[in-house]
Design a protein around this motif. Structure first.
Motif, PDB file in Angstrom:
ATOM      1  N   GLN A  39     -20.544 -60.485 116.747  1.00 41.31           N
ATOM      2  CA  GLN A  39     -20.980 -61.411 118.038  1.00 41.31           C
ATOM      3  C   GLN A  39     -20.449 -62.895 117.493  1.00 41.31           C
ATOM      4  O   GLN A  39     -20.922 -63.754 118.159  1.00 41.31           O
ATOM      5  N   ALA A  40     -19.561 -63.050 116.494  1.00 40.77           N
ATOM      6  CA  ALA A  40     -19.251 -64.446 116.374  1.00 40.77           C
ATOM      7  C   ALA A  40     -18.178 -64.915 117.236  1.00 40.77           C
ATOM      8  O   ALA A  40     -17.338 -64.228 117.655  1.00 40.77           O
ATOM      9  N   PRO A  41     -18.422 -66.161 117.919  1.00 30.98           N
ATOM     10  CA  PRO A  41     -17.614 -66.683 118.765  1.00 30.98           C
ATOM     11  C   PRO A  41     -15.998 -66.786 118.136  1.00 30.98           C
ATOM     12  O   PRO A  41     -16.120 -67.418 116.876  1.00 30.98           O
ATOM     13  N   TRP A  42     -15.135 -66.759 119.012  1.00 30.55           N
ATOM     14  CA  TRP A  42     -13.673 -66.854 118.433  1.00 30.55           C
ATOM     15  C   TRP A  42     -13.540 -68.380 117.663  1.00 30.55           C
ATOM     16  O   TRP A  42     -12.835 -68.437 116.691  1.00 30.55           O
ATOM     17  N   TRP A  43     -14.064 -69.391 118.148  1.00 31.33           N
ATOM     18  CA  TRP A  43     -13.826 -70.614 117.622  1.00 31.33           C
ATOM     19  C   TRP A  43     -14.634 -70.799 116.449  1.00 31.33           C
ATOM     20  O   TRP A  43     -14.108 -71.595 115.403  1.00 31.33           O
ATOM     21  N   VAL A  44     -15.675 -69.937 116.237  1.00 33.30           N
ATOM     22  CA  VAL A  44     -16.563 -70.092 115.029  1.00 33.30           C
ATOM     23  C   VAL A  44     -15.626 -69.443 114.027  1.00 33.30           C
ATOM     24  O   VAL A  44     -15.489 -69.726 112.790  1.00 33.30           O
ATOM     25  N   GLY A  46     -12.221 -69.099 113.959  1.00 39.27           N
ATOM     26  CA  GLY A  46     -11.139 -69.840 113.624  1.00 39.27           C
ATOM     27  C   GLY A  46     -11.455 -70.833 112.737  1.00 39.27           C
ATOM     28  O   GLY A  46     -10.813 -71.209 111.683  1.00 39.27           O
ATOM     29  N   LEU A  47     -12.355 -71.790 113.162  1.00 36.59           N
ATOM     30  CA  LEU A  47     -12.653 -72.890 112.175  1.00 36.59           C
ATOM     31  C   LEU A  47     -13.334 -72.579 110.794  1.00 36.59           C
ATOM     32  O   LEU A  47     -12.984 -72.954 109.874  1.00 36.59           O
ATOM     33  N   SER A  48     -14.057 -71.189 110.611  1.00 37.71           N
ATOM     34  CA  SER A  48     -14.452 -70.865 109.412  1.00 37.71           C
ATOM     35  C   SER A  48     -12.976 -70.296 108.793  1.00 37.71           C
ATOM     36  O   SER A  48     -13.191 -70.415 107.293  1.00 37.71           O
ATOM     37  N   TYR A 178     -27.908 -70.143  99.672  1.00 37.09           N
ATOM     38  CA  TYR A 178     -27.614 -69.800 101.126  1.00 37.09           C
ATOM     39  C   TYR A 178     -26.628 -68.684 101.769  1.00 37.09           C
ATOM     40  O   TYR A 178     -26.866 -68.174 102.793  1.00 37.09           O
ATOM     41  N   THR A 179     -25.936 -68.499 100.725  1.00 32.15           N
ATOM     42  CA  THR A 179     -25.071 -66.976 101.000  1.00 32.15           C
ATOM     43  C   THR A 179     -25.983 -65.750 100.943  1.00 32.15           C
ATOM     44  O   THR A 179     -25.834 -65.126 101.699  1.00 32.15           O
ATOM     45  N   MET A 180     -26.725 -65.786 100.089  1.00 30.81           N
ATOM     46  CA  MET A 180     -27.858 -64.708  99.837  1.00 30.81           C
ATOM     47  C   MET A 180     -28.759 -64.639 100.890  1.00 30.81           C
ATOM     48  O   MET A 180     -28.953 -63.656 101.117  1.00 30.81           O
ATOM     49  N   ALA A 181     -29.134 -65.862 101.360  1.00 32.03           N
ATOM     50  CA  ALA A 181     -30.384 -65.893 102.504  1.00 32.03           C
ATOM     51  C   ALA A 181     -29.435 -65.378 103.920  1.00 32.03           C
ATOM     52  O   ALA A 181     -30.023 -64.538 104.661  1.00 32.03           O
ATOM     53  N   GLY A 182     -28.519 -66.324 104.109  1.00 34.73           N
ATOM     54  CA  GLY A 182     -28.077 -66.001 105.595  1.00 34.73           C
ATOM     55  C   GLY A 182     -26.856 -65.141 105.768  1.00 34.73           C
ATOM     56  O   GLY A 182     -26.450 -64.886 107.040  1.00 34.73           O
ATOM     57  N   GLY A 183     -26.038 -64.524 104.726  1.00 35.88           N
ATOM     58  CA  GLY A 183     -25.251 -63.519 104.945  1.00 35.88           C
ATOM     59  C   GLY A 183     -24.045 -64.433 105.676  1.00 35.88           C
ATOM     60  O   GLY A 183     -23.824 -65.468 105.618  1.00 35.88           O
ATOM     61  N   LEU A 184     -23.101 -63.357 106.444  1.00 36.16           N
ATOM     62  CA  LEU A 184     -21.989 -63.974 107.116  1.00 36.16           C
ATOM     63  C   LEU A 184     -22.247 -65.001 108.163  1.00 36.16           C
ATOM     64  O   LEU A 184     -21.373 -66.058 108.151  1.00 36.16           O
ATOM     65  N   TRP A 185     -23.467 -64.778 108.803  1.00 37.81           N
ATOM     66  CA  TRP A 185     -23.760 -65.725 110.001  1.00 37.81           C
ATOM     67  C   TRP A 185     -23.775 -67.269 109.016  1.00 37.81           C
ATOM     68  O   TRP A 185     -23.393 -68.164 109.843  1.00 37.81           O
ATOM     69  N   VAL A 187     -22.391 -68.306 106.367  1.00 42.61           N
ATOM     70  CA  VAL A 187     -21.197 -68.775 105.822  1.00 42.61           C
ATOM     71  C   VAL A 187     -20.520 -69.336 107.178  1.00 42.61           C
ATOM     72  O   VAL A 187     -19.905 -70.313 107.067  1.00 42.61           O
ATOM     73  N   LEU A 188     -20.338 -68.634 108.298  1.00 42.43           N
ATOM     74  CA  LEU A 188     -19.680 -68.968 109.437  1.00 42.43           C
ATOM     75  C   LEU A 188     -20.201 -70.315 110.126  1.00 42.43           C
ATOM     76  O   LEU A 188     -19.431 -71.389 110.397  1.00 42.43           O
ATOM     77  N   MET A 189     -21.359 -70.542 110.080  1.00 45.55           N
ATOM     78  CA  MET A 189     -22.100 -71.646 110.757  1.00 45.55           C
ATOM     79  C   MET A 189     -21.974 -73.027 109.594  1.00 45.55           C
ATOM     80  O   MET A 189     -21.588 -74.119 110.306  1.00 45.55           O
ATOM     81  N   THR A 190     -22.155 -72.880 108.402  1.00 47.18           N
ATOM     82  CA  THR A 190     -21.900 -73.858 107.728  1.00 47.18           C
ATOM     83  C   THR A 190     -20.589 -74.204 107.746  1.00 47.18           C
ATOM     84  O   THR A 190     -20.045 -75.587 107.558  1.00 47.18           O
ATOM     85  N   ASP A 191     -19.514 -73.371 107.733  1.00 44.54           N
ATOM     86  CA  ASP A 191     -18.330 -73.623 107.914  1.00 44.54           C
ATOM     87  C   ASP A 191     -17.743 -74.653 108.899  1.00 44.54           C
ATOM     88  O   ASP A 191     -17.037 -75.428 108.749  1.00 44.54           O
ATOM     89  N   VAL A 192     -18.257 -74.436 110.088  1.00 43.38           N
ATOM     90  CA  VAL A 192     -18.169 -75.281 111.176  1.00 43.38           C
ATOM     91  C   VAL A 192     -18.618 -76.634 111.304  1.00 43.38           C
ATOM     92  O   VAL A 192     -17.903 -77.512 111.265  1.00 43.38           O
ATOM     93  N   LEU A 193     -19.754 -76.708 110.581  1.00 48.98           N
ATOM     94  CA  LEU A 193     -20.470 -78.004 110.359  1.00 48.98           C
ATOM     95  C   LEU A 193     -19.598 -78.796 109.224  1.00 48.98           C
ATOM     96  O   LEU A 193     -19.258 -79.914 109.604  1.00 48.98           O
ATOM     97  N   GLN A 194     -19.141 -77.946 108.277  1.00 53.83           N
ATOM     98  CA  GLN A 194     -18.534 -78.604 107.189  1.00 53.83           C
ATOM     99  C   GLN A 194     -17.080 -79.018 107.728  1.00 53.83           C
ATOM    100  O   GLN A 194     -16.360 -80.231 107.370  1.00 53.83           O
ATOM    101  N   PHE A 195     -16.422 -78.147 108.546  1.00 59.18           N
ATOM    102  CA  PHE A 195     -15.018 -78.584 109.227  1.00 59.18           C
ATOM    103  C   PHE A 195     -15.314 -79.992 109.899  1.00 59.18           C
ATOM    104  O   PHE A 195     -14.372 -80.920 109.763  1.00 59.18           O
ATOM    105  N   ILE A 196     -16.253 -80.155 110.697  1.00 56.98           N
ATOM    106  CA  ILE A 196     -16.273 -81.490 111.489  1.00 56.98           C
ATOM    107  C   ILE A 196     -16.640 -82.793 110.707  1.00 56.98           C
ATOM    108  O   ILE A 196     -16.064 -83.589 110.719  1.00 56.98           O
ATOM    109  N   VAL A 197     -17.354 -82.460 109.636  1.00 59.85           N
ATOM    110  CA  VAL A 197     -17.791 -83.592 108.886  1.00 59.85           C
ATOM    111  C   VAL A 197     -16.687 -83.936 107.939  1.00 59.85           C
ATOM    112  O   VAL A 197     -16.414 -85.134 107.852  1.00 59.85           O
ATOM    113  N   LEU A 198     -15.894 -82.866 107.477  1.00 62.96           N
ATOM    114  CA  LEU A 198     -14.963 -83.263 106.457  1.00 62.96           C
ATOM    115  C   LEU A 198     -13.842 -83.800 107.234  1.00 62.96           C
ATOM    116  O   LEU A 198     -13.113 -85.102 106.681  1.00 62.96           O
TER     117      LEU A 198
END
Length: 575
Positions: A39-44, A46-48, A178-185, A187-198
């Motif tokens: 269920q991951a959106p394509w933009w999530v 791609g940014l991940s 955070y990987t142990m707790a949240g799994g791939l979700w 990973v994907l969500m922190t990637d998007v936030l990290q992309f913008i801030v970076l």
């Protein structure tokens, strides 16, 4: 770093851990933990994918190359964009239509269990080493900013700063948690936030540095000769061509990228995610590799591995330095968490689950996956600490990528399109390439004794990067062609999926809108943090305030665009 920088860094790291905790409750099954439930959106996705290729190693390795050689570092990174576009066109959609939950599942169906074993252990070594380089690179950046008083147990007596080993341990544990707790979700969500801030952080560094040196014209006048050439003696056009080819196989078949193509609802969205990844790598490298190039004009005698952070320190005020370090951590965390999640999924789904089913049970796969994540994470930390003894970051990352990507990933892509490929072809491809690469390394390491002339040895050493790329590409492709057109020409019993059936079954899948809300809230909190920095800081308050406003605007835009199906129709048309 000032005290404010430490607070910003700590707040940011706490925030991504909380995202992992937030998504922990969504991991009700192995598919949720390792494929985001499809269920991951394509933009999530791609940014991940973009952030998975990115890491602090980008700042140390490619930043160092940018400082030494100039524009050639940008050329190398543009290759990723070309490779991702090609992978999106030819491969990305097929991963989704095959109907598998993990790349390892496809490998087992197509080539058998022996190849899964080969790939799992070989790729684990390859990816753990590459990710270890990134974690080491991040720690090198951090410790340069953290002097400690004598007697402090975390102090390196040789530098007077925080010991690299302690930095690696601290950053590594955050990623593991955070990987142990949240799994791939997570990973994907922190990637998007990290992309913008970076990227916003790097944009500010670029603007401040151009102001510091007097503009683009001054930079062009004072830059070294050949600094704007797209190739150099060590990184020639042949190297760039090989780099595109190698990374086509990586983006198309590396399990971390394939997992992102699998995690979206449809083949069309898988292709869109790869195209987004590719376009970003065609337009962004000049932005985030310009600071070390500009710093070459300011300080021509700096340590190349420290050039990037030195450039940032020369212009950023207190608070923004901490944010930049947080962004660099985010880039590395993205790479590391992706690999932890992928290999935890492989060991859980392809090793633990069959073992438990043979014994008449299944066990709690989510819990097992978390424990495996912890064990692989600890191995990653150990490897990162050992990187200085392997020859340094640049040497390790270029050599390992050149010699291991082709034999590991080319058979996967080839097998998607051709039925004429057996398990023995994969084994032959990997073993022969590794043997050829090992032989070449041995030749370079043996002192000249008359069997090889000094001039020949010098030529081989000088062109070693191109030669290693040639071995990593030509040997695998030659072996695969031999098996396809001669040895396995009558076909093999490997699994070929009914892609039309899977495409139809996925047609009704819908991407979750929760990622947009999570990212929007996280970006809103970042904007609030920046506003507080602007109020506290005594430098560049206007610029930081503008940064906060831009971040707030991005937060609002993400929320509106990501949740537009819940907005009144009259507002949907306006958007």
């Amino acid at each position: 770093m000032a005290l404010l920088d430490y607070w910003v860094l700590a707040a940011y790291m706490l925030g991504i851990v909380l995202i992992g905790v937030f998504y922990a409750k969504r991991n009700r099954s192995a598919q949720d933990m390792f494929a985001a439930g499809g269920q991951a959106p394509w933009w999530v996705s791609g940014l991940s994918g973009f952030m998975t290729m990115f890491s602090a190693g980008t700042f140390v390795v490619w930043g160092g190359i940018a400082y030494k050689y100039g524009l050639v570092a940008v050329s190398i990174n543009l290759c990723y964009g070309i490779a991702a576009l090609a992978a999106g066109y030819f491969v990305a959609g097929r991963w989704k239509t095959m109907g598998v939950d993990t790349p390892a599942e496809y490998i087992e169906l197509r080539f058998g269990k022996s190849v899964v074993q080969l790939y799992t252990w070989a790729m684990l070594v390859y990816r753990i080493v590459g990710t270890g380089v990134a974690l080491y690179a991040l720690s090198i950046i951090l410790v340069a900013l953290m002097p400690l008083p004598e007697g402090n147990p975390f102090r390196d007596p040789n530098t007077g700063n925080l010991a690299v080993e302690w930095a690696i341990l601290a950053f590594g544990l955050v990623v593991i948690i955070y990987t142990m707790a949240g799994g791939l979700w997570a990973v994907l969500m922190t990637d998007v936030l990290q992309f913008i801030v970076l990227n916003l952080s790097v944009l500010f560094v670029l603007v401040f540095m151009l102001q510091a040196i007097g503009g683009v014209g001054t930079f062009i006048e004072q830059a070294p000769a050949q600094f704007f050439a797209p190739v150099s003696e060590g990184y020639s056009l042949y190297f760039l061509m090989g780099w595109v080819c190698i990374h086509f196989f990586m983006v198309g078949a590396d399990w971390a990228f394939a997992q992102r193509f699998i995690s979206v609802p449809s083949a069309k969205e898988a292709r869109k995610s790869a195209y987004l990844f590719g376009i970003l790598y065609l337009v962004s490298p000049l932005v985030w590799l310009m600071p070390p190039m500009l710093y070459r004009v300011i300080d021509p005698s700096a340590d190349p591995e420290q050039a990037y952070i030195a450039a940032c320190l020369s212009v950023l005020p207190a608070g923004l330095v901490g944010l930049l370090i947080a962004a660099m951590f985010s880039a590395t965390a993205s790479l590391a968490s992706s690999q932890l999640n992928v290999f935890a999924g492989v060991f859980t789904e392809n090793f633990y689950r069959p073992l438990m089913e043979q014994r008449g049970g299944s066990g709690n796969l989510v819990t097992v996956g978390r424990w495996i994540t912890l064990l692989i994470g600890l191995l990653l930390i150990a490897v990162a600490i050992s990187i200085p003894y392997m020859g340094g970051a640049e040497k390790v990352i270029v050599s390992v990528t050149s010699l291991m990507v082709g034999p590991l990933f080319a058979p996967t892509v080839w097998g998607i399109f051709s039925r004429r490929l057996s398990a023995r072809a994969v084994w032959s491809c990997v073993l022969l390439t590794f043997a050829a690469g090992g032989a070449f390394k041995w030749i370079l390491s043996v002192p000249a004794d008359g069997s090889i002339s000094p001039s020949a040895l010098a030529w081989l050493t000088k062109h070693s990067a191109v030669i290693e790329l040639g071995i990593g590409i030509l040997v695998p492709l030659s072996v695969l062609a031999l098996f396809t057109f001669v040895i396995d020409r009558n076909g093999t019993p490997g699994w070929i999926p009914d892609t039309s059936k899977n495409a139809t079954s996925n047609a009704g899948a819908v991407a979750s809108d929760l990622p947009a809300r999570v990212v929007a809230v996280a970006m809103g909190l970042c904007a609030l943090l920046l506003m507080l920095i602007a109020l506290i800081s005594h430098e560049r308050q206007l610029e930081i305030g503008l940064f906060a406003l831009v971040t707030s605007g991005i937060s609002a835009a993400i929320y509106l665009l990501g949740t537009r199906k819940k907005i009144a129709p009259e507002f949907q048309q306006a958007l």
